[in-house]
Design an enzyme around this catalytic site. Structure first.
Site, mmCIF file in Angstrom:
data_model
loop_
_atom_site.group_PDB
_atom_site.id
_atom_site.type_symbol
_atom_site.label_atom_id
_atom_site.label_comp_id
_atom_site.label_asym_id
_atom_site.label_seq_id
_atom_site.Cartn_x
_atom_site.Cartn_y
_atom_site.Cartn_z
ATOM 1 C CB SER A 157 -0.869 0.056 1.262
ATOM 2 O OG SER A 157 -1.544 -1.143 1.444
ATOM 3 C CG HIS A 204 -4.227 -1.560 -3.059
ATOM 4 N ND1 HIS A 204 -3.205 -2.224 -2.418
ATOM 5 C CD2 HIS A 204 -4.967 -1.018 -2.079
ATOM 6 C CE1 HIS A 204 -3.338 -2.079 -1.114
ATOM 7 N NE2 HIS A 204 -4.405 -1.356 -0.878
ATOM 8 C CG HIS A 261 -4.570 -7.277 0.228
ATOM 9 N ND1 HIS A 261 -4.562 -6.309 -0.743
ATOM 10 C CD2 HIS A 261 -3.523 -6.993 1.051
ATOM 11 C CE1 HIS A 261 -3.549 -5.481 -0.534
ATOM 12 N NE2 HIS A 261 -2.904 -5.874 0.549
ATOM 13 C CE1 TYR A 310 -8.499 -5.856 1.518
ATOM 14 C CE2 TYR A 310 -6.595 -6.499 2.827
ATOM 15 C CZ TYR A 310 -7.200 -5.642 1.921
ATOM 16 O OH TYR A 310 -6.500 -4.579 1.424
ATOM 17 C CD GLU A 311 -8.078 -7.135 -3.013
ATOM 18 O OE1 GLU A 311 -8.494 -6.648 -4.060
ATOM 19 O OE2 GLU A 311 -6.868 -7.400 -2.818
ATOM 20 C CB ALA A 344 0.901 -0.371 4.915
ATOM 21 C CG MET A 348 -4.947 -6.907 7.012
ATOM 22 S SD MET A 348 -6.318 -5.852 6.517
ATOM 23 C CE MET A 348 -6.579 -4.906 8.015
ATOM 24 C CB SER A 349 -0.317 -8.402 2.532
ATOM 25 O OG SER A 349 0.702 -7.586 3.050
ATOM 26 C CG ASN A 359 -1.986 1.656 11.902
ATOM 27 O OD1 ASN A 359 -1.637 1.204 10.807
ATOM 28 N ND2 ASN A 359 -2.576 0.911 12.818
ATOM 29 C CG HIS A 361 -7.736 2.461 3.677
ATOM 30 N ND1 HIS A 361 -6.719 1.514 3.642
ATOM 31 C CD2 HIS A 361 -7.986 2.781 2.390
ATOM 32 C CE1 HIS A 361 -6.384 1.282 2.382
ATOM 33 N NE2 HIS A 361 -7.149 2.028 1.604
HETATM 34 N N1 HPA Z 1 -3.588 -3.901 11.196
HETATM 35 C C1 HPA Z 1 -3.616 -4.675 10.111
HETATM 36 N N2 HPA Z 1 -3.170 -4.276 8.936
HETATM 37 C C2 HPA Z 1 -2.671 -3.042 8.822
HETATM 38 C C3 HPA Z 1 -2.612 -2.174 9.923
HETATM 39 C C4 HPA Z 1 -3.102 -2.633 11.172
HETATM 40 O O1 HPA Z 1 -3.097 -1.915 12.179
HETATM 41 N N3 HPA Z 1 -2.051 -1.021 9.484
HETATM 42 C C5 HPA Z 1 -1.778 -1.185 8.166
HETATM 43 N N4 HPA Z 1 -2.151 -2.408 7.764
#
Ligand code: HPA
Length: 318
Positions: free
Chosen positions: A39, A72, A95, A97-98, A125, A231-232, A255, A289
């Site tokens: 990302s 993306h 991903h 989750y998609e 990320a 998540m990847s 974050n 996001h």
């Molecule tokens: N959790 C999961 N995936 C992420 C996060 C998070 O805090 N930040 C960026 N991708």
């Protein structure tokens, strides 16, 4: 009536490989390295020389997974990195989750193997779980927690593709030590004296997403030894290691995960506060996001310089 044809992963990846390789000039037919841009890190493709450059949309490649998430793109960019290293960049990744199957998510890695790529650099990320990390830090991954995989949701589940690798691949040395050593050396040279961005080494925990984690989940992952969560990346790494590809992986901390317990409803500190005030308390540290994309943008330059430098150092003089 025509019966649906079920192709093996080898057959599918061979079709994708044939499609791709036909479009490449000789100088780019054997890339040394593949770089998966996470990302906000697609800017790496700007470093690819315009002169000898081939872009192929995922949408055109047989069996390649299509992306659905905002922010993306989805293309392979072949070219010379730092004007000398034949490379392929994956700009945007599929991903789990998609809704893609775990086979689809890891499909590009199979195609890289057929392209005889022996090193893959993955970037992503991630949320920082280690309290020492701050937004904008870079984490060189040295291990992972794959709870979904441990529970059986694993990209190598099912008949083993012997053409790619063994039934029981070890993962105790998944994150190449020699490459990691070179990353630390390179960092000394590329670190920006103004931002003084920090480079750590740490453990990545895979979360299925797409929701960000609860506070209790973040504490659990931290207690299990994770430094970042995202998540990847992990399914791709498992498949890459199965077929003997060397791995370098980086997370950009976009974050800080919230580790403190959610306030209790009977806490005396919140009694008498209105809903707005309660909301303000809960906003603290909440992942979103846009924040992830913004942190990605501002730190991406340093991360990109690091990746280019490392790749160029490792492959430029061979
Ligand atoms: N959790 C999961 N995936 C992420 C996060 C998070 O805090 N930040 C960026 N991708």
């Amino acid at each position: 009536m025509e019966l649906p044809v079920h192709l093996s992963v080898l057959e599918k990846s061979t079709e994708a490989f044939n499609f791709i390789v036909k479009r490449l000039p000789d100088a780019l037919k054997a890339p040394r390295v593949a770089i998966v841009c996470g990302s906000g890190l697609g800017g790496l493709s700007e470093t690819i020389d315009k002169e000898l450059r081939v872009e192929i949309d995922y949408a055109d490649i047989p069996h390649f997974p299509q992306l659905t998430v905002a922010g993306h793109a989805g293309k392979l960019v072949f070219g010379l990195l730092d004007k000398k290293v034949p490379a392929v960049l994956m700009v945007g990744r599929a991903h789990y989750y998609e809704g893609h199957s775990i086979d689809q998510v890891t499909f590009p890695i199979r195609v890289f193997k057929l392209l005889q790529i022996d090193t893959v650099v993955l970037t992503n990320a991630a949320g920082g779980l280690n309290p020492d990390y701050t937004v904008g830090d870079i984490v060189l991954l040295n291990d992972h927690l794959f709870l979904a995989g441990l529970a059986g949701n694993h990209p190598l589940r099912g008949p083993n593709s012997e053409e790619f690798g063994p039934r029981f691949p070890p993962l105790s040395d998944a994150y190449d030590l020699d490459l990691r050593r070179q990353v630390h050396e390179a960092w000394e040279k590329v670190i920006d004296p103004v931002t003084k961005r920090r480079l750590h080494e740490g453990v990545y925990a895979f979360a299925g997403g797409p929701s960000y984690e609860t506070r209790a989940e973040c504490r659990m992952l931290r207690q299990l030894g994770a430094d970042v969560v995202g998540m990847s990346t992990v399914p791709e790494i498992v498949v890459a290691r199965h077929c003997g590809i060397r791995i370098l992986a980086f997370s950009l901390v976009t974050n800080n995960a919230v580790l403190s317990p959610v306030p209790r409803g009977d806490d005396h500190l919140i009694q008498g506060r209105d809903v707005k005030e309660l909301d303000a308390i809960l906003q603290e540290g909440k992942a979103n996001h846009e924040e992830v994309l913004e942190a990605g943008r501002s730190a991406a330059q340093d991360m990109q310089r690091l990746v280019v430098h490392v790749v160029s150092d490792i492959f430029g003089n061979l």
